[in-house]
Design an enzyme around this catalytic site. Structure first.
Site, PDB file in Angstrom:
ATOM      1  N   HIS A   1      31.177  57.470  72.227  1.00  0.00           N
ATOM      2  CA  HIS A   1      30.814  58.457  73.257  1.00  0.00           C
ATOM      3  C   HIS A   1      29.950  57.845  74.360  1.00  0.00           C
ATOM      4  CE1 HIS A   1      32.641  61.528  70.842  1.00  0.00           C
ATOM      5  NE2 HIS A   1      31.942  61.110  69.796  1.00  0.00           N
TER       6      HIS A   1
ATOM      7  N   ARG B   1      -6.528  47.740  66.285  1.00  0.00           N
ATOM      8  CA  ARG B   1      -6.572  48.965  67.090  1.00  0.00           C
ATOM      9  C   ARG B   1      -6.424  48.690  68.579  1.00  0.00           C
ATOM     10  NH1 ARG B   1      -9.046  53.245  63.995  1.00  0.00           N
ATOM     11  NH2 ARG B   1      -9.301  54.374  65.938  1.00  0.00           N
TER      12      ARG B   1
ATOM     13  N   ASN C   1     -13.867  54.955  72.498  1.00  0.00           N
ATOM     14  CA  ASN C   1     -12.457  55.007  72.134  1.00  0.00           C
ATOM     15  C   ASN C   1     -11.927  56.374  72.569  1.00  0.00           C
ATOM     16  OD1 ASN C   1      -9.944  54.937  70.845  1.00  0.00           O
ATOM     17  ND2 ASN C   1     -10.797  55.651  68.897  1.00  0.00           N
ATOM     18  N   GLY C   2     -10.770  56.399  73.254  1.00  0.00           N
ATOM     19  CA  GLY C   2     -10.201  57.682  73.669  1.00  0.00           C
ATOM     20  C   GLY C   2     -10.179  57.801  75.188  1.00  0.00           C
TER      21      GLY C   2
END
Ligand code: F6R
Length: 608
Positions: free
Chosen positions: A503, A27, A98-99
């Site tokens: 392109h 994480r 967390n956050g």
């Protein structure tokens, strides 16, 4: 995106805090820290960089204590260094977070004016001082946390320990997940079930706005209004999913190799293999004949899976689809009047942008469904319908097995939708599901190409840029192949629809530019072959992923060719993903990067 763990026990906790952080390192991994109460006094150890640095520090400077919290960080506010590493502390408490606390600037100014002295650049330290001020004013720890939560804006989960109190751990969630676990004489807090899995399989997931008070032998959960609530215990059989690398060098390699098995698991929840009929997972009923339009959204690799999903639903079920990256869905303010289903794709089920999209769709009155890998996640809990992928825990930051399982789920759902709408007959359904059942074997054959791909990767690792091209079902694969390469090898790579080459991107072609072409011998092969000629004519170096028929078509002299077996078109996105993953993996190995934890990335992106 950060990992949180908290333990109250009668035994020392430092070792287990570190072990749990190892499972949470996916994480975030730019710094880590733990805090325990030694003889009732808060003591911290924090280290910059990988968790191994913290583990070494705790070895040389051991930590006593039977209660503690730990954190592995993915920096949002403040550079990754020891000072900014969690836990953050005052004389009264330590906190991990967390956050993001969105209003931290104004809170910090207010607290500083009140005499608080800040040491870090983080938003988290604001929480530490806010709760401390309440404690200094005489509030109990529970009341101090509750009052402080009311002042916070943003999405977060938090865990606190308090100086002088070896009996108390408090956790809170708003926006970011937090689980509470109960063991024998022990209590746990963690960002997800994986963190808690070796300790207990009795896990409760806090709901939006909840906070929990953990004491010896007692967990009390309160909702956002302060009312005591109960949350159901989920027994996930968690102890059995202890995650390790086995004999593999990296989690990513292990997860690539697991694909044949997990593809067949995922398929089995959408197809009754004895009859060959599609089915929906238990309790997840939808009649696609009533669906006029589907709005798909997701992020990153999930978005590319959703792009394949769009091709599947439109071709096989004739349902028109909209598709957005989740961070844009709500800003587009599209008229949704004929959308009967909003479908979200997410491995973690916690991605903040995808969750915000889901909530937007619900607020607009849409029926929502989610293809998710983590069934206890917030997205899984909030969606009306959940279609699980059974990929198992994915730890490598670069998504591999979750992606192919998402494709499998989308293919099966599209077939099911085609049957519901009468555009696929019973016989055709059985034929399609027979074909899907071939995916594990073909993925295995693709894995066997590893040696040849490793040789190509040696050359790729000497390049600074790469283009990936594909057409039709292979276009999303070109995008995914480029994403995989750039995120773990740091080589700049761009994916294009093959037809777009002329392109603009063709201007980039010279003898230093490798062009990876994904071109099974399908209905668009000849057109892609022309694009390959255009690259060859300008000296570009071609790496062609095709099948035996494509390889023998003499598409271009001198192209490096990786030939997979021939297969029906519906399978090509699933199977061609494998060699692209292996190319990125081996290129990253050649470059010497950190494959499982590439710089700046985190597995679960819980900030917008
Ligand atoms: C890339 C990757 C990311 C995720 C994205 C969404 O390899 O893993 O792009 O796909 O962050 O994550 P989930 O699927 O958890 O919503």
């Amino acid at each position: 995106m950060c990992g949180i763990i908290g333990i109250i026990s009668r035994e020392p906790v430092a070792g287990r805090l570190i072990d749990a952080l190892k499972r949470l390192e996916y994480r975030g991994y730019d710094s880590a820290g733990v805090a325990t109460l030694e003889n009732g006094r808060l003591t911290r150890r924090r280290a910059e960089g990988k968790l191994s640095n913290l583990a070494k520090l705790v070895e040389t400077q051991p930590l006593e204590g039977t209660i503690g919290i730990g954190h592995t960080r993915w920096a949002t506010h403040g550079v990754p260094n020891v000072t900014n590493a969690h836990p953050h502390a005052t004389k009264r408490l330590a906190v991990v977070h967390n956050g993001i606390i969105e209003n931290y600037r104004e809170l910090r100014a207010e607290l500083e004016a009140d005499g608080a002295r800040f040491e870090t650049q983080t938003d988290t330290e604001t929480v530490a001082h806010l709760v401390t001020r309440e404690l200094d004013r005489g509030a109990s720890p529970k009341d101090a946390v509750e009052a402080s939560l009311k002042r916070l804006e943003g999405a977060f989960s938090l865990a606190f320990v308090f100086d002088g109190d070896e009996e108390l751990l408090i956790g809170a969630r708003r926006g970011s997940p937090l689980a509470v676990g109960e063991g024998e004489g022990e209590m746990f807090l963690g960002s997800d079930g994986i963190a808690l899995s070796p300790f207990t399989d009795s896990i409760r997931y806090l709901e939006e706005g909840d906070f929990a008070v953990l004491e010896h032998g007692r967990i009390t959960i309160y909702d956002e209004h302060g009312a005591e609530v109960t949350r159901p215990i989920k027994r996930s059989g968690g102890k059995s999913f202890y995650v390790d690398k086995g004999n593999y060098r990296h989690f990513m390699q292990k997860e690539i190799y697991e694909q044949p098995e997990v593809l067949s698991h995922t398929l089995s929840s959408f197809v009754d293999m004895t009859t060959g009929a599609t089915r929906l997972p238990k309790g997840q009923a939808i009649d696609f004949s009533k669906v006029r339009r589907i709005a798909l959204s997701a992020c990153g690799t999930g978005f590319y899976a959703a792009l394949v999903g769009r091709y599947y639903f439109e071709r096989y079920a004739r349902i028109p689809c909209d598709l957005d990256v989740a961070s844009e869905f709500r800003y587009r303010e599209s008229p949704l009047s004929d959308v009967d289903l909003a479908l979200f794709v997410s491995q973690s089920g916690e991605t903040a942008d995808t969750l915000a999209s889901l909530r937007y769709a619900k607020a607009e009155g849409l029926k929502t469904a989610a293809i998710v890998n983590v069934v206890e996640s917030t997205i899984a809990r909030e969606a009306d319908l959940v279609f699980p992928t059974l990929a198992g825990p994915e730890i490598g930051v670069a998504s591999t097995k979750a992606f192919t399982c998402q494709l499998m789920a989308l293919a099966a759902l599209a077939i099911r939708a085609g049957v519901d709408r009468g555009v696929i007959s019973g016989d055709e359904e059985t034929e399609f599901t027979r074909i899907l059942a071939e995916a594990p074997r073909l993925a295995n054959e693709a894995i066997r190409l590893e040696g040849a791909i490793e040789a190509l990767a040696r050359k790729m690792a000497t390049r600074r840029h790469a283009l990936f091209l594909g057409r039709g079902f292979s276009y999303p694969l070109a995008l995914e192949g480029a994403l995989k390469l750039k995120e773990i090898s740091y080589i700049h790579a761009e994916g294009y629809a093959a037809g777009e080459l002329k392109h603009g991107p063709i201007a980039l072609i010279d003898e230093t530019m490798p062009v990876v072409v994904v071109a099974p011998h399908d209905r668009s092969f000849e057109k892609t072959a022309s694009n390959v000629q255009e690259v060859a004519a300008r000296g570009g170096e071609i790496i062609l992923f095709t099948d035996v028929k494509g390889a023998s078509s003499g598409i271009v002299d001198g192209a490096e060719i990786i030939a997979v077996p021939e297969m029906p078109e519906i399978l090509t996105p699933i199977v061609y993903a494998v060699p692209l993953q292996l190319l990125a993996y081996h290129t990253a190995i050649q470059m010497g990067t950190d494959v499982d934890q590439p710089r700046n990335l985190a597995k679960s992106v819980t900030v917008e």
